[in-house]
Design an enzyme around this catalytic site. Structure first.
Site, PDB file in Angstrom:
ATOM      1  N   SER A  69       0.857  -1.190   0.000  1.00  0.00           N
ATOM      2  CA  SER A  69       0.000   0.000   0.000  1.00  0.00           C
ATOM      3  C   SER A  69       0.891   1.237   0.000  1.00  0.00           C
ATOM      4  CB  SER A  69      -0.890   0.005   1.246  1.00  0.00           C
ATOM      5  OG  SER A  69      -1.358   1.318   1.477  1.00  0.00           O
ATOM      6  N   ASP A  96     -22.663   0.296  -0.801  1.00  0.00           N
ATOM      7  CA  ASP A  96     -21.352   0.870  -1.129  1.00  0.00           C
ATOM      8  C   ASP A  96     -20.657   0.078  -2.235  1.00  0.00           C
ATOM      9  OD1 ASP A  96     -22.097   2.317   1.034  1.00  0.00           O
ATOM     10  OD2 ASP A  96     -20.582   1.516   2.385  1.00  0.00           O
TER      11      ASP A  96
HETATM   12  C1  GLA Z   1     -22.466   2.158   5.395  1.00  0.00           C
HETATM   13  C2  GLA Z   1     -22.763   0.724   4.929  1.00  0.00           C
HETATM   14  C3  GLA Z   1     -23.856   0.698   3.859  1.00  0.00           C
HETATM   15  C4  GLA Z   1     -25.086   1.477   4.310  1.00  0.00           C
HETATM   16  C5  GLA Z   1     -24.678   2.857   4.815  1.00  0.00           C
HETATM   17  C6  GLA Z   1     -25.859   3.604   5.401  1.00  0.00           C
HETATM   18  O1  GLA Z   1     -21.901   2.911   4.364  1.00  0.00           O
HETATM   19  O2  GLA Z   1     -21.609   0.134   4.406  1.00  0.00           O
HETATM   20  O3  GLA Z   1     -24.204  -0.635   3.556  1.00  0.00           O
HETATM   21  O4  GLA Z   1     -25.827   0.766   5.256  1.00  0.00           O
HETATM   22  O5  GLA Z   1     -23.673   2.780   5.816  1.00  0.00           O
HETATM   23  O6  GLA Z   1     -26.794   3.884   4.432  1.00  0.00           O
END
Ligand code: GLA
Length: 377
Positions: A65, A169
């Protein structure tokens, strides 16, 4: 060790390593709805992780990294995850790919990124998506479906990082497309691209620079609250609950669980209202819903913090169209929908007031909606 890394780098740059990237994400609305089977509205951004990767003919993975200036190495047949958190993401992606019947061969990699850590922009999902995409491209003829790549990242969080996250995400990081937000139904996995054109407005992130660590945070507890309420209601997820249902079981659940579920049920409606408003170009409604989300996340879901509430208040005072805490919470940034003519004043005021109260300026990032996981060369 330094020598080893130098050798590794020399080798990698000398001949034909492939370069892959994947992005951080924003989310216009739909927070903590993903693990409740609801809707989310994210997009990938122009801040990303880039990794140079090359097969090394062994059964070992060796990774450096650049940003952390740290090296990790693990065997593909080892069950024990490496100590370093950043390396666990890569280890997890390898294990989860293999678990699904995918092929992973030994490789060398170096990576770096410009996604601010702890800002709620999902740098970890970007890393998982980058490596999941690369392993699929290098060793599996891209046979693993893109949505499954997102699931590989999500399972990595569950099984190797202790975060019981939803799919948002990793989904956004894998599927992101330039200039488009995506409305994802987290129950069915169906999604739609929404070209995001907000003429006369800007989307801007204001980063409190308060760090949150989801691993140690009460994120998993929020999820447990939701699951308890769903169980009491006899449904799979809160996606199927309305306020009337919640009120029917009010006496059987804790006050805290009631508040958590009240937020989630409200948020489900808000995402749909925002989609309808966007189709009409009604940004006032979009903005109003963003403020409602912030209030819910702060007062009912209790994942905000003083600094973010303050940034939200400043936005309101400045007449910003919409503002709310973004992502899992417990720090990070607000996402703001700002009229172009108000932009300079808002940013100057936010910096000045925040610095006067907390001793440092917030960081500001203009949102540029971009492509997700990809091979660059
Ligand atoms: C984090 C989690 C997601 C989601 C958000 C809130 O980013 O990784 O899966 O739950 O919080 O929306």
């Amino acid at each position: 060790m330094k020598e080893k890394i130098k050798e590794l780098l020399k080798e990698l740059f000398a001949d034909g390593a492939s370069l892959y990237a994947s992005s951080g994400r924003i989310n216009l609305i739909g927070e903590h709805t993903d693990y409740n089977g609801g809707f989310v509205f994210p997009g990938a951004i122009d801040k990303c992780i880039k990794a140079k990767i090359k097969e090394n003919g062994t059964d070992k993975v060796r990774v450096y990294s650049i940003d952390i200036d740290d090296y990790a190495e693990f065997g593909l047949n080892e069950e024990d995850a490496p100590e370093q958190q950043w390396a666990r993401y890569i280890f997890g992606v390898c294990r989860e790919t293999i678990k699904r019947g995918g092929t992973v061969k030994g490789f060398d990699a170096i990576f770096a990124g410009d996604i601010p850590l702890g800002a709620g922009l999902s740098s970890s999902a970007a890393m998982e998506s980058c490596f999941a995409f690369a392993l699929n491209d290098m060793f599996n003829d891209n046979k693993i479906e893109k949505y499954e790549l997102a699931r590989i990242g999500q399972s990595t969080e569950h099984n190797y990082c202790g975060v019981n996250c939803g799919i948002m995400d990793q989904f956004a990081s894998v599927h992101g497309k330039k200039d488009c937000l995506m409305r994802l139904d987290c129950r069915s996995g169906e999604f739609e691209y929404f070209p995001f054109k907000a003429d006369g407005y800007k989307l801007v992130l204001v980063d409190s620079v308060v760090k949150h660590e989801l691993v140690d945070s009460p994120y998993n507890k929020r999820r447990e609250s939701c699951e308890r309420v769903a169980k009491t209601l006899g449904i799979e997820t809160l996606r199927d609950a309305e306020m009337d249902d919640l009120n029917r079981v009010k006496e059987q659940i804790s006050e805290e669980d009631y508040m958590r579920a009240e937020y989630v049920i409200g948020e489900k409606e808000r995402v749909l209202a925002v989609c309808a408003a966007l189709e009409k170009g009604d940004f006032e409604t979009v903005g109003q819903k963003m403020y409602e989300t912030h209030a819910g996340m702060s007062k009912l879901y209790e994942v905000s913090c003083e600094e973010l509430d303050y940034l939200n208040d400043i936005a309101k005072e400045c007449g910003v169209t919409g503002s709310r805490i973004m992502g899992g919470g417990f720090g990070g940034c607000t996402i703001n929908l700002v009229k172009e003519e108000l932009y300079d004043k808002f940013i100057a005021t936010a910096k000045e007031k925040f610095a006067a109260k907390y001793g440092h300026e917030p960081k500001v990032y203009d949102v540029v909606i971009s492509d997700g996981a990809r091979r660059i060369s």
